[in-house]
Motif scaffolding. Structure first.
Motif, PDB file in Angstrom:
ATOM      1  N   ASP A 145       2.628  -0.911   2.827  1.00  0.00           N
ATOM      2  CA  ASP A 145       1.351  -0.357   2.353  1.00  0.00           C
ATOM      3  C   ASP A 145       1.638   0.601   1.197  1.00  0.00           C
ATOM      4  OD1 ASP A 145      -1.101   0.772   1.951  1.00  0.00           O
ATOM      5  OD2 ASP A 145      -1.228   1.748   3.911  1.00  0.00           O
ATOM      6  N   TYR A 146       1.110   0.290   0.032  1.00  0.00           N
ATOM      7  CA  TYR A 146       1.354   1.121  -1.148  1.00  0.00           C
ATOM      8  C   TYR A 146       0.261   2.152  -1.373  1.00  0.00           C
ATOM      9  CZ  TYR A 146       5.090  -2.107  -2.439  1.00  0.00           C
ATOM     10  OH  TYR A 146       6.245  -2.845  -2.434  1.00  0.00           O
ATOM     11  N   LYS A 147      -0.796   2.116  -0.550  1.00  0.00           N
ATOM     12  CA  LYS A 147      -1.931   3.026  -0.763  1.00  0.00           C
ATOM     13  C   LYS A 147      -1.751   4.298   0.068  1.00  0.00           C
ATOM     14  CE  LYS A 147      -7.021   2.943  -0.375  1.00  0.00           C
ATOM     15  NZ  LYS A 147      -7.195   4.060  -1.224  1.00  0.00           N
ATOM     16  N   ARG A 148      -1.949   5.421  -0.578  1.00  0.00           N
ATOM     17  CA  ARG A 148      -1.914   6.693   0.144  1.00  0.00           C
ATOM     18  C   ARG A 148      -3.164   6.835   0.980  1.00  0.00           C
ATOM     19  NH1 ARG A 148      -0.751  11.668  -3.707  1.00  0.00           N
ATOM     20  NH2 ARG A 148      -2.234  10.616  -5.024  1.00  0.00           N
ATOM     21  N   VAL A 191      -1.358  -4.076  -0.520  1.00  0.00           N
ATOM     22  CA  VAL A 191      -0.073  -4.758  -0.341  1.00  0.00           C
ATOM     23  C   VAL A 191       0.233  -5.618  -1.567  1.00  0.00           C
ATOM     24  CG1 VAL A 191      -0.307  -4.797   2.177  1.00  0.00           C
ATOM     25  CG2 VAL A 191      -1.071  -6.784   0.816  1.00  0.00           C
ATOM     26  N   ASN A 192       1.497  -5.970  -1.694  1.00  0.00           N
ATOM     27  CA  ASN A 192       1.964  -6.808  -2.798  1.00  0.00           C
ATOM     28  C   ASN A 192       1.780  -8.273  -2.414  1.00  0.00           C
ATOM     29  OD1 ASN A 192       3.258  -8.099  -4.865  1.00  0.00           O
ATOM     30  ND2 ASN A 192       5.266  -7.143  -4.498  1.00  0.00           N
ATOM     31  N   LEU A 193       0.881  -8.959  -3.105  1.00  0.00           N
ATOM     32  CA  LEU A 193       0.556 -10.342  -2.744  1.00  0.00           C
ATOM     33  C   LEU A 193       1.635 -11.328  -3.166  1.00  0.00           C
ATOM     34  CD1 LEU A 193      -3.229 -10.122  -3.565  1.00  0.00           C
ATOM     35  CD2 LEU A 193      -2.176 -10.211  -1.295  1.00  0.00           C
ATOM     36  N   ASP A 194       2.598 -10.861  -3.951  1.00  0.00           N
ATOM     37  CA  ASP A 194       3.728 -11.719  -4.323  1.00  0.00           C
ATOM     38  C   ASP A 194       4.813 -11.716  -3.241  1.00  0.00           C
ATOM     39  OD1 ASP A 194       5.106 -13.370  -6.382  1.00  0.00           O
ATOM     40  OD2 ASP A 194       6.566 -11.727  -6.334  1.00  0.00           O
ATOM     41  N   ALA A 195       4.772 -10.722  -2.350  1.00  0.00           N
ATOM     42  CA  ALA A 195       5.799 -10.604  -1.304  1.00  0.00           C
ATOM     43  C   ALA A 195       5.305 -11.266  -0.007  1.00  0.00           C
ATOM     44  CB  ALA A 195       6.150  -9.136  -1.092  1.00  0.00           C
ATOM     45  N   TRP A 196       6.080 -11.116   1.078  1.00  0.00           N
ATOM     46  CA  TRP A 196       5.693 -11.766   2.350  1.00  0.00           C
ATOM     47  C   TRP A 196       4.338 -11.277   2.837  1.00  0.00           C
ATOM     48  CZ3 TRP A 196       7.932 -15.690   5.254  1.00  0.00           C
ATOM     49  CH2 TRP A 196       9.203 -16.098   4.882  1.00  0.00           C
ATOM     50  N   ASP A 197       3.907 -10.089   2.444  1.00  0.00           N
ATOM     51  CA  ASP A 197       2.568  -9.630   2.812  1.00  0.00           C
ATOM     52  C   ASP A 197       1.480 -10.599   2.347  1.00  0.00           C
ATOM     53  OD1 ASP A 197       2.658  -7.291   4.378  1.00  0.00           O
ATOM     54  OD2 ASP A 197       3.161  -6.062   2.629  1.00  0.00           O
ATOM     55  N   GLU A 235       8.089  10.508   0.709  1.00  0.00           N
ATOM     56  CA  GLU A 235       7.546  11.009   1.979  1.00  0.00           C
ATOM     57  C   GLU A 235       6.229  10.310   2.308  1.00  0.00           C
ATOM     58  OE1 GLU A 235       8.979  12.909   4.191  1.00  0.00           O
ATOM     59  OE2 GLU A 235      10.738  12.989   2.882  1.00  0.00           O
ATOM     60  N   GLU A 236       5.387  10.145   1.292  1.00  0.00           N
ATOM     61  CA  GLU A 236       4.110   9.468   1.527  1.00  0.00           C
ATOM     62  C   GLU A 236       4.327   8.010   1.906  1.00  0.00           C
ATOM     63  OE1 GLU A 236       1.346  12.184  -1.467  1.00  0.00           O
ATOM     64  OE2 GLU A 236       2.069  10.215  -2.124  1.00  0.00           O
ATOM     65  N   GLY A 237       5.276   7.364   1.239  1.00  0.00           N
ATOM     66  CA  GLY A 237       5.570   5.960   1.550  1.00  0.00           C
ATOM     67  C   GLY A 237       6.073   5.798   2.974  1.00  0.00           C
ATOM     68  N   LEU A 238       6.899   6.710   3.417  1.00  0.00           N
ATOM     69  CA  LEU A 238       7.422   6.645   4.783  1.00  0.00           C
ATOM     70  C   LEU A 238       6.314   6.939   5.796  1.00  0.00           C
ATOM     71  CD1 LEU A 238      10.878   8.456   4.307  1.00  0.00           C
ATOM     72  CD2 LEU A 238      10.430   5.991   4.359  1.00  0.00           C
ATOM     73  N   ALA A 239       5.416   7.858   5.438  1.00  0.00           N
ATOM     74  CA  ALA A 239       4.318   8.188   6.354  1.00  0.00           C
ATOM     75  C   ALA A 239       3.358   7.005   6.514  1.00  0.00           C
ATOM     76  CB  ALA A 239       3.564   9.413   5.832  1.00  0.00           C
ATOM     77  N   GLU A 240       3.128   6.278   5.425  1.00  0.00           N
ATOM     78  CA  GLU A 240       2.234   5.114   5.495  1.00  0.00           C
ATOM     79  C   GLU A 240       2.881   3.945   6.235  1.00  0.00           C
ATOM     80  OE1 GLU A 240      -0.901   4.811   4.469  1.00  0.00           O
ATOM     81  OE2 GLU A 240      -0.902   6.892   3.783  1.00  0.00           O
TER      82      GLU A 240
END
Ligand SMILES: [Fe+2]
Length: 501
Positions: A359-362, A368-374, A443-448
């Protein structure tokens, strides 16, 4: 083996007296300007590679070579000084193949180190070190994982540091080169060198770009130190292409794809069997005794087009569709049969794009990145279910231009969902330049994403050691690549104990 003497030897072209050549022809200069390489070890062989070029940037991607075929002798020894030649032979570097040579050897002993070199019309190549895969019980395996090496974005110090660690094997998981013209991709302030002109479109363009990359001494050193298992992602052809679909709607995409594939084969230590008509087959398995099996995947060539017009975005139901495939039907069957049949202790999936949910959104909501497995979430779920019955699976990934360590789960949103496998993502060798460490963003990326334990935006690679009790992976990180000479430091370590069958 003496480490320093080998590296010194690998770095410089030998000036040994050359035996009399059968040809009276001579090349005007050293033709081994693109280095040497080996790859795809089996228990009794591997492929040896070189490509001749008198001038890597010679016109039309042909390296200023004469317009004729050139005979290339090769030698194999268990001794780096070639006191005793174990095998030798002659291959033809054909004009039609841009003077590339692929020599496939078999009948060798398992689990051994070998040295090889080439000679063309009186000129001797550097020496390379390679090895056969072991059979049966085996010593611990040291392997490196690398990806994403944009030539303009920085020097290849990370390749040099990787070579200095002398791994047994190198996995390269995509974006070996980039197709853009000069400054065509994220114009960094500190561009250190310049791509060959124009965006790659023709066979000549791709050949020339490969030659430019291969002319780098640090890259050559990394190839000379160990066999590589290479696979491509998107930039070896075009950003975010998907199967038969160009992301830019460029005309004549099939022709362009064929050109990129051909140049890729010509420049990589791949076996001839990888060339299958219009398909370049890089999904394959390499078995390392009873210890490990590598399952190399191709998440680009057989995929459905990205959902919802691609990108990093929220609210795309299409990405969840059960019908969508990333691997394609044939590769899915090949992988599922291979995982079920595998009897090795570890099963290492080498693949290109983030498998974890990311999840890239705070804050609330999810992007999500639609090019990846997501973007192919249902197939990911099926694969994770399959991996839950596989012996000690580990997923190795490139593409993100950041180190990540994460736990793959059937339900990423459920803290109690069991961990199926670790995912270890190697940052880039060079793409995106020096990088930085933005503590707040991390930190935000890990929290999400509570299943992620480590993120680092600097350049580097992974050095992993595998034995029958544990996998120990070191994330190797460089502070800068805009200047040469940065040391590599271990900034994070992941240890995975083996689980009982
Ligand atoms: Fe990349």
């Amino acid at each position: 083996m003496d480490r320093r003497s080998f590296l010194a030897a690998a770095a410089a072209t030998f000036v040994l007296p050359a035996p009399a050549t059968t040809s009276s022809r001579t090349l005007a200069r050293d033709p081994f300007t693109l280095g040497i390489a080996s790859g795809d070890p089996s228990t009794d062989g591997f492929v040896l590679w070189t490509r001749l070029a008198l001038d890597p940037l010679g016109a039309n991607g042909r390296g200023a070579m004469p317009s004729r075929d050139v005979e290339v002798d090769w030698q194999l020894s268990t001794d780096e000084r070639f006191g005793k030649i174990l095998r030798s032979g002659t291959a033809t570097a054909r004009w039609k193949d841009a003077h590339s040579v692929h020599v496939e050897l078999d009948g060798l002993e398992p689990g051994r180190e070998y040295f090889y070199r080439f000679r063309a019309e009186g000129r001797l190549s550097p020496t390379g070190r390679t090895r056969t895969a072991p059979s049966g019980a085996t010593q611990p395996l040291a392997f490196a994982v690398a990806a994403c090496a944009h030539y303009e974005h920085g020097f290849y110090t990370a390749y040099r540091r990787l070579a200095e660690q002398e791994p047994d094997l190198v996995l390269f998981l995509g974006d070996y080169l980039y197709e853009y013209g000069p400054s065509g991709y994220t114009a960094l302030a500190g561009r250190v060198r310049t791509h060959t002109p124009g965006k790659c479109a023709t066979l000549a363009d791709y050949r020339l770009r490969h030659a430019q990359y291969k002319s780098d001494a640090d890259l050559q050193r990394a190839h000379a130190v160990a066999p590589w298992l290479v696979s491509f992602d998107d930039h070896e052809l075009e950003n975010n292409w998907a199967g038969p679909v160009s992301s830019t709607g460029a005309p004549a995409f099939a022709h362009r794809r064929a050109s990129a594939f051909r140049a890729y084969y010509e420049n990589m230590p791949l076996r001839r069997a990888s060339l299958q008509g219009a398909v370049l087959r890089v999904n394959r398995r390499v078995t390392w005794g009873t210890l490990a099996r590598f399952h190399l995947l191709d998440t680009r060539q057989f995929r459905d087009d990205q959902a919802c017009l691609d990108g990093v975005r929220a609210g795309c139901d299409e990405r969840l569709s059960e019908r969508r495939t990333l691997l394609g039907g044939d590769q899915w069957r090949w992988l599922s049969e291979g995982l079920r049949a595998s009897t090795t202790q570890w099963n290492l999936l080498g693949q290109q794009i983030l498998m974890m949910q990311r999840d890239y959104k705070r804050g609330p909501g999810r992007e999500v990145n639609l090019d990846a497995w997501d973007g192919y979430a249902a197939e990911r779920h099926r694969l994770l279910e399959l991996m839950s019955t596989t012996s000690n699976p580990v997923v190795l990934t490139g593409d993100a231009h950041m180190h990540h360590a994460a736990s793959l789960k059937l339900d990423f949103d459920d803290p109690d969902s069991p961990v199926i496998a670790p995912e270890l993502v190697a940052s880039s060798i060079a793409s995106d330049g020096d990088g930085y460490r933005d503590k707040v963003w991390i930190e935000e990326g890990l929290a999400e994403n509570p299943h992620i334990s480590y993120i680092d935006q600097r350049r580097g690679y992974i050095m992993a050691r595998l034995n029958s009790t544990e996998l120990s992976a070191e994330f190797r990180t460089l502070e800068y690549i805009s200047r040469r000479g940065a040391p590599a430091k271990t900034t994070h370590r992941v240890t995975v104990p083996v689980s009982a069958p």
